[in-house]
Design a protein around this motif. Sequence first.
Motif, PDB file in Angstrom:
ATOM      1  N   ASP A 636     -23.097  66.458  94.583  1.00 61.10           N
ATOM      2  CA  ASP A 636     -23.862  66.504  93.344  1.00 61.10           C
ATOM      3  C   ASP A 636     -24.334  68.063  93.029  1.00 61.10           C
ATOM      4  N   GLU A 643     -21.050  73.161  86.956  1.00 57.18           N
ATOM      5  CA  GLU A 643     -21.428  72.824  85.540  1.00 57.18           C
ATOM      6  C   GLU A 643     -22.026  74.054  84.833  1.00 57.18           C
ATOM      7  N   LEU A 652     -15.392  74.217  94.528  1.00 61.65           N
ATOM      8  CA  LEU A 652     -15.669  72.858  94.141  1.00 61.65           C
ATOM      9  C   LEU A 652     -14.537  71.987  94.894  1.00 61.65           C
ATOM     10  N   GLY A 689      -4.664  60.253  84.644  1.00 64.03           N
ATOM     11  CA  GLY A 689      -5.114  61.583  84.175  1.00 64.03           C
ATOM     12  C   GLY A 689      -6.513  62.114  84.899  1.00 64.03           C
ATOM     13  N   ILE A 691      -7.989  62.910  88.757  1.00 61.15           N
ATOM     14  CA  ILE A 691      -7.579  62.794  90.195  1.00 61.15           C
ATOM     15  C   ILE A 691      -8.845  62.739  91.149  1.00 61.15           C
ATOM     16  N   HIS A 692      -9.932  62.397  90.275  1.00 63.44           N
ATOM     17  CA  HIS A 692     -11.124  62.213  91.391  1.00 63.44           C
ATOM     18  C   HIS A 692     -11.122  61.035  91.976  1.00 63.44           C
ATOM     19  N   ASP A 693     -11.127  60.958  93.313  1.00 66.78           N
ATOM     20  CA  ASP A 693     -11.131  59.689  93.992  1.00 66.78           C
ATOM     21  C   ASP A 693     -12.071  59.472  95.360  1.00 66.78           C
ATOM     22  N   GLY A 695     -15.329  58.782  94.955  1.00 68.23           N
ATOM     23  CA  GLY A 695     -16.207  57.793  94.821  1.00 68.23           C
ATOM     24  C   GLY A 695     -15.274  56.334  94.968  1.00 68.23           C
ATOM     25  N   ARG A 715      -5.108  57.600  92.887  1.00 65.93           N
ATOM     26  CA  ARG A 715      -5.694  58.223  91.725  1.00 65.93           C
ATOM     27  C   ARG A 715      -4.663  58.477  90.727  1.00 65.93           C
ATOM     28  N   SER A 737     -11.831  53.236  88.486  1.00 69.61           N
ATOM     29  CA  SER A 737     -12.743  54.451  88.466  1.00 69.61           C
ATOM     30  C   SER A 737     -12.345  55.703  87.539  1.00 69.61           C
ATOM     31  N   LEU A 739     -13.996  59.487  86.139  1.00 67.73           N
ATOM     32  CA  LEU A 739     -15.056  60.388  86.563  1.00 67.73           C
ATOM     33  C   LEU A 739     -15.166  61.532  85.230  1.00 67.73           C
ATOM     34  N   MET A 740     -14.266  61.394  84.254  1.00 66.18           N
ATOM     35  CA  MET A 740     -14.443  62.516  83.403  1.00 66.18           C
ATOM     36  C   MET A 740     -14.346  61.608  81.919  1.00 66.18           C
ATOM     37  N   THR A 741     -15.225  62.257  80.980  1.00 61.90           N
ATOM     38  CA  THR A 741     -15.051  61.871  79.721  1.00 61.90           C
ATOM     39  C   THR A 741     -13.723  61.706  79.030  1.00 61.90           C
ATOM     40  N   GLY A 767     -17.786  55.240  88.060  1.00 66.20           N
ATOM     41  CA  GLY A 767     -17.737  56.454  87.935  1.00 66.20           C
ATOM     42  C   GLY A 767     -18.682  57.212  87.317  1.00 66.20           C
ATOM     43  N   PRO A 785     -23.273  51.148  89.036  1.00 65.93           N
ATOM     44  CA  PRO A 785     -23.294  52.593  89.441  1.00 65.93           C
ATOM     45  C   PRO A 785     -23.135  53.066  90.781  1.00 65.93           C
TER      46      PRO A 785
HETATM   47  C1  B12 Z   1     -15.474  66.643  93.874  1.00 65.54           C
HETATM   48  C2  B12 Z   1     -15.049  66.797  92.316  1.00 65.54           C
HETATM   49  C3  B12 Z   1     -13.690  67.328  92.123  1.00 65.54           C
HETATM   50  C4  B12 Z   1     -12.770  67.312  93.126  1.00 65.54           C
HETATM   51  C5  B12 Z   1     -11.890  66.058  93.089  1.00 65.54           C
HETATM   52  C6  B12 Z   1     -11.703  65.679  94.578  1.00 65.54           C
HETATM   53  C7  B12 Z   1     -11.222  64.362  94.759  1.00 65.54           C
HETATM   54  N1  B12 Z   1     -10.551  64.130  95.592  1.00 65.54           N
HETATM   55  O1  B12 Z   1     -12.006  63.442  94.267  1.00 65.54           O
HETATM   56  C8  B12 Z   1     -11.665  68.469  92.452  1.00 65.54           C
HETATM   57  C9  B12 Z   1     -11.937  69.815  92.577  1.00 65.54           C
HETATM   58  C10 B12 Z   1     -10.318  68.331  92.634  1.00 65.54           C
HETATM   59  C11 B12 Z   1     -12.217  68.470  91.166  1.00 65.54           C
HETATM   60  C12 B12 Z   1     -11.211  68.569  89.771  1.00 65.54           C
HETATM   61  C13 B12 Z   1     -11.502  68.613  88.604  1.00 65.54           C
HETATM   62  N2  B12 Z   1     -12.930  68.311  88.001  1.00 65.54           N
HETATM   63 CO1  B12 Z   1     -14.438  67.660  89.022  1.00 65.54          CO
HETATM   64  N3  B12 Z   1     -15.790  67.150  89.930  1.00 65.54           N
HETATM   65  C14 B12 Z   1     -16.052  66.857  91.526  1.00 65.54           C
HETATM   66  C15 B12 Z   1     -17.638  66.791  91.725  1.00 65.54           C
HETATM   67  C16 B12 Z   1     -18.554  67.825  92.123  1.00 65.54           C
HETATM   68  C17 B12 Z   1     -18.076  65.476  92.427  1.00 65.54           C
HETATM   69  C18 B12 Z   1     -17.243  64.382  92.186  1.00 65.54           C
HETATM   70  C19 B12 Z   1     -17.581  63.081  93.338  1.00 65.54           C
HETATM   71  O2  B12 Z   1     -16.802  62.959  94.045  1.00 65.54           O
HETATM   72  N4  B12 Z   1     -18.926  62.756  93.393  1.00 65.54           N
HETATM   73  C20 B12 Z   1     -19.565  61.980  94.445  1.00 65.54           C
HETATM   74  C21 B12 Z   1     -18.851  60.103  94.320  1.00 65.54           C
HETATM   75  C22 B12 Z   1     -19.325  59.703  95.585  1.00 65.54           C
HETATM   76  O3  B12 Z   1     -19.462  60.012  93.196  1.00 65.54           O
HETATM   77  P1  B12 Z   1     -18.753  58.968  91.966  1.00 65.54           P
HETATM   78  O4  B12 Z   1     -17.319  59.469  91.955  1.00 65.54           O
HETATM   79  O5  B12 Z   1     -19.684  59.121  90.910  1.00 65.54           O
HETATM   80  O6  B12 Z   1     -18.626  57.646  92.669  1.00 65.54           O
HETATM   81  C23 B12 Z   1     -19.765  56.684  92.901  1.00 65.54           C
HETATM   82  C24 B12 Z   1     -20.276  55.951  91.576  1.00 65.54           C
HETATM   83  O7  B12 Z   1     -19.872  56.592  90.404  1.00 65.54           O
HETATM   84  C25 B12 Z   1     -19.421  54.724  91.903  1.00 65.54           C
HETATM   85  N5  B12 Z   1     -18.181  54.433  91.406  1.00 65.54           N
HETATM   86  C26 B12 Z   1     -17.142  55.468  91.471  1.00 65.54           C
HETATM   87  N6  B12 Z   1     -15.897  54.740  91.146  1.00 65.54           N
HETATM   88  C27 B12 Z   1     -16.379  53.604  90.957  1.00 65.54           C
HETATM   89  C28 B12 Z   1     -15.418  52.206  90.591  1.00 65.54           C
HETATM   90  C29 B12 Z   1     -15.883  51.310  90.525  1.00 65.54           C
HETATM   91  C30 B12 Z   1     -15.211  50.026  90.070  1.00 65.54           C
HETATM   92  C31 B12 Z   1     -17.368  50.803  90.838  1.00 65.54           C
HETATM   93  C32 B12 Z   1     -18.094  49.676  90.732  1.00 65.54           C
HETATM   94  C33 B12 Z   1     -18.247  51.995  91.111  1.00 65.54           C
HETATM   95  C34 B12 Z   1     -17.612  53.307  91.154  1.00 65.54           C
HETATM   96  O8  B12 Z   1     -19.509  54.635  93.293  1.00 65.54           O
HETATM   97  C35 B12 Z   1     -19.404  55.811  93.868  1.00 65.54           C
HETATM   98  C36 B12 Z   1     -20.089  55.684  95.446  1.00 65.54           C
HETATM   99  O9  B12 Z   1     -21.520  55.365  95.247  1.00 65.54           O
HETATM  100  C37 B12 Z   1     -18.005  66.339  90.328  1.00 65.54           C
HETATM  101  C38 B12 Z   1     -19.582  66.700  89.843  1.00 65.54           C
HETATM  102  C39 B12 Z   1     -20.402  65.301  90.297  1.00 65.54           C
HETATM  103  N7  B12 Z   1     -21.668  65.739  90.592  1.00 65.54           N
HETATM  104  O10 B12 Z   1     -19.980  64.089  89.726  1.00 65.54           O
HETATM  105  C40 B12 Z   1     -17.188  67.072  89.216  1.00 65.54           C
HETATM  106  C41 B12 Z   1     -16.629  66.687  88.026  1.00 65.54           C
HETATM  107  C42 B12 Z   1     -16.342  65.087  87.900  1.00 65.54           C
HETATM  108  N8  B12 Z   1     -15.580  67.257  87.562  1.00 65.54           N
HETATM  109  C43 B12 Z   1     -15.268  67.815  86.473  1.00 65.54           C
HETATM  110  C44 B12 Z   1     -14.056  68.461  86.043  1.00 65.54           C
HETATM  111  C45 B12 Z   1     -14.270  68.885  84.494  1.00 65.54           C
HETATM  112  C46 B12 Z   1     -13.145  68.753  86.738  1.00 65.54           C
HETATM  113  C47 B12 Z   1     -11.651  69.368  86.323  1.00 65.54           C
HETATM  114  C48 B12 Z   1     -11.298  68.971  84.941  1.00 65.54           C
HETATM  115  C49 B12 Z   1     -11.986  70.922  86.614  1.00 65.54           C
HETATM  116  C50 B12 Z   1     -10.716  71.789  86.173  1.00 65.54           C
HETATM  117  N9  B12 Z   1     -11.213  72.521  85.391  1.00 65.54           N
HETATM  118  O11 B12 Z   1      -9.831  71.769  86.541  1.00 65.54           O
HETATM  119  C51 B12 Z   1     -10.680  68.945  87.420  1.00 65.54           C
HETATM  120  C52 B12 Z   1      -9.986  67.664  86.898  1.00 65.54           C
HETATM  121  C53 B12 Z   1      -8.581  67.365  87.262  1.00 65.54           C
HETATM  122  C54 B12 Z   1      -8.373  65.927  86.804  1.00 65.54           C
HETATM  123  N10 B12 Z   1      -7.264  65.830  86.101  1.00 65.54           N
HETATM  124  O12 B12 Z   1      -8.955  65.024  87.130  1.00 65.54           O
HETATM  125  C55 B12 Z   1     -16.459  67.438  85.745  1.00 65.54           C
HETATM  126  C56 B12 Z   1     -16.134  66.097  84.530  1.00 65.54           C
HETATM  127  C57 B12 Z   1     -16.830  66.490  83.237  1.00 65.54           C
HETATM  128  C58 B12 Z   1     -17.027  65.323  82.277  1.00 65.54           C
HETATM  129  N11 B12 Z   1     -18.077  64.896  82.151  1.00 65.54           N
HETATM  130  O13 B12 Z   1     -15.968  65.071  81.974  1.00 65.54           O
HETATM  131  C59 B12 Z   1     -17.629  67.304  86.594  1.00 65.54           C
HETATM  132  C60 B12 Z   1     -18.626  66.087  86.326  1.00 65.54           C
HETATM  133  C61 B12 Z   1     -18.105  68.373  87.056  1.00 65.54           C
HETATM  134  C62 B12 Z   1     -18.873  69.112  85.835  1.00 65.54           C
HETATM  135  N12 B12 Z   1     -20.245  68.710  85.805  1.00 65.54           N
HETATM  136  O14 B12 Z   1     -18.363  69.859  85.121  1.00 65.54           O
HETATM  137  N13 B12 Z   1     -13.301  67.974  91.023  1.00 65.54           N
END
Ligand code: B12
Length: 800
Positions: A636, A643, A652, A689, A691-693, A695, A715, A737, A739-741, A767, A785
């Motif tokens: 986070d 951001e 990142l 589309g 690649i976030h995996d 979560g 992913r 899952s 992660l992006m709009t 996500g 969530p």
């Molecule tokens: C790590 C990360 C990356 C890594 C991903 C590595 C990987 N293997 O996942 C890398 C560096 C590759 C990356 C790339 C990009 N990223 Co990125 N990334 C992040 C970051 C910092 C953390 C995401 C994460 O892993 N969080 C931790 C996990 C545990 O949380 P979570 O995924 O939300 O999952 C929890 C819950 O949501 C839920 N959950 C998740 N999935 C599911 C599914 C089900 C069924 C259920 C019930 C629950 C559930 O449970 C999980 C555990 O509690 C976020 C910022 C953020 N704080 O979210 C940006 C973020 C998601 N990324 C973003 C962007 C823009 C990108 C890129 C486009 C950047 C770029 N310019 O190239 C690329 C995307 C490429 C693509 N096509 O996908 C933006 C998305 C903006 C938006 N709102 O659309 C974010 C929000 C950053 C930002 N604030 O700008 N990223």
Amino acid sequence: MKILDFIKNNILVLDGGMGTLLQSRGLGAGELPERWNITHPDIVRSIHQSYYDAGANSVSTNTFGANLLKFSREELEEVIKAAIENVRAAKEASENKSEKFIAFDIGPLGKLLKPYGDLDFEDAVALFAENVKLAEKYGADYIFIETMNDSYETKAALLAAKENSSLPVFVSNAYGSDGRLMTGASPAAMIALLEGMGADAIGANCSLGPDQLVSVANELLKYASVPVLLKPNAGLPEIRDGKTVYDITPDQFAKKVSELVDLGIGIAGGCCGTTPEYIEKLSALCCDKKPRAIEKKNHSLVSSYTHAVDLNNSPILIGERINPTGKKLFKQALRDHDLDYILKEGLDQEAAGVHILDVNVGLPEINEAEMIREVVCELQAICPLPLQIDTSDPEAMESALRRYNGKAMINSVNGKPESMSAVFPLVKKYGGVVVALTLDENGIPTDADGRIEIAKKILAEAEKYGIDKKNIIFDTLTLTVSSDKNSAMVTIEALRRVKNELGANTVLGVSNVSFGLPNRDVLNGIFFTCAMENGLSAAIMNPYSAEMMKAYHCFKVLHGLDENCAEYIDFASNLTNITANSPQSAIKSEKNDSTESLKDAIIKGLREKAREITVKELESSKPLDLVKENIIPALDTVGKGFETGKVYLPGLLMSAEAAKTAFEPISAALSQEKDNSERMTIVMATVKGDIHDIGKNIVTLLLENYGFKVIDLGRDVSPERIVEEAIAQKAPLVGLSALMTTTVPAMEETVKLLRASLPDCKIMVGGAVLTEEYAKMIGADFYAPDAMGAVRIAESICVS
Ligand code: B12
């Protein structure tokens, strides 16, 4: 006429967009445009000719994505040969009388380089080399490297061009609306890197319109001593009636670009959305203008993958701690190949406020060339500071410089002929600001005159290699004052004269002065002040020394170099212990603990450290508590930094990698706890589309831990693949899952397809971008969530 002669006296008008014109002539989605050089040469030629006819002096070959990742070797040669012939034919057919050139176009490879991606730097160089050799073989006038959004890949392309051809090379990068490349580099950083390596023109293209590129153009012009080029889009894209259109007209485009030509842009054309009409208008306004004479800028820049440091402004601090001399633990870390120890030393010095990190890993019993390359690669992956490559071994120096993602500081050369003949060719090839020691085969002169003479000799020799004075920084050598009472003042006098008489920059390793004396820091601090007062540009120093930092911050305040005394206030208000016996510990103690938590290790991208701490923590903490309390908050924090523009994509990525390594022992611990009586099959995937995996992997892990059988499809999975697997598994529950709009629509599409094919299957979604409301809107059954919520959903289905 040669292109480099032409641009001295004329504005070079480039062509405009190609892709959309090919599409309008029938290029289908998914077809490789470069193949059209062979299959549809007439169409390609007619587009090229329309640009020459419109007044372009230079047209680029249709080879943007032609490389060995997409074509076989034979095909590639055929494509490139045909592409150059197509431009040549257009050139000959055009009746426009102005001078015409053929640019060989090179675009990005479409892959990120290691450690962020999986393409090795040398493999990238080899891929580009193939194109460059063919460009020269088939008669292009120059190489045009364009639309590069990563500094490291740009370096690979330029290196390949320089090593494999004698053609001039123009390099153009794609800057985002934040004025930086996707991987973080500022225009000044790109000037430092590319000019250092000998690019003939440098600039910006694509991504934005001319209005949005004004500040990038101004920064390029401020730093460049070569012609600056600009090839903007036709404004910003808009979707109208399902089609992408750009928002400025040919007249508006031409007017804006020609205003930028008046500011000093010497080479101008158009990128996406521009057509021959745009170029015609541009040419009409610009072709009679004269380019500004190229002004040699005096900025002494070193750079990293994000920014440049100018040695001409206020004193620069170079952290000296990555050096085994006199450090038992460091030596052991080198022998044990403990890179995390070294990386931590780098990050701690960054936190202590240095601007550049010195990197010295020389030990007789290790392979220095390999070790320094490895340390440079690892360090530049996690730390944005420029590096100083510190070695006396030319092989190690080259091995580090080649892989360095920026323009390095190089330590060092001296006045001995063999030193200059070994080091100067490397400075010329890779770029760099080289530390020149004022000693030669006769040793260190005891007076300032002698040192100045050596400095002059070094400058004269450097000039023969084409190395500018601004890329040499003189070290007038700090000797031990306790063994020669005059030595400190000789050093200072030589330093002052280098600055005033030779107009060159200066650097000193200050700590030597106090050797053999008690409370060395006190003397070092005062000597440092004295040196700064006499024109010191940079100090190689210990940033944990409060005395040194006091000297530095006070100097800056007193010389009006610290706006609103902000840096001083920040420094002095944190320095609670200035008068304590051990001034060093006042600063260092705080930093020492800085990577002891898993959260910090992930934020800093320290992969091995993250694993090590996780393994240790697992002895006393529950695996899932570690995820909740460390991994998620760390990601986070990095996400917020991203951001707000404080963290760039490489940062990142490195944090995501560190989180992954932490997951390995967590996953192993969880599988031991796992109850093997599997209950129900769940298909999980991150949608197309996306690649976030991370979560999704946590959700999978937890579901498995609760006894569910999870088929994880990974992913970026298509709706069809998810449906296929859900049918095959007769899955009662699918988890999606996103992660992006931008990928929520793909989730909606998947939900629709699942509904149509498997009406009884329940769907849960999650996500960071999703909410309960969104989930309902796209037709999912459940939203949670977090991972625990996913388990509760699965349990509810199991029971029902
Ligand atoms: C790590 C990360 C990356 C890594 C991903 C590595 C990987 N293997 O996942 C890398 C560096 C590759 C990356 C790339 C990009 N990223 Co990125 N990334 C992040 C970051 C910092 C953390 C995401 C994460 O892993 N969080 C931790 C996990 C545990 O949380 P979570 O995924 O939300 O999952 C929890 C819950 O949501 C839920 N959950 C998740 N999935 C599911 C599914 C089900 C069924 C259920 C019930 C629950 C559930 O449970 C999980 C555990 O509690 C976020 C910022 C953020 N704080 O979210 C940006 C973020 C998601 N990324 C973003 C962007 C823009 C990108 C890129 C486009 C950047 C770029 N310019 O190239 C690329 C995307 C490429 C693509 N096509 O996908 C933006 C998305 C903006 C938006 N709102 O659309 C974010 C929000 C950053 C930002 N604030 O700008 N990223």
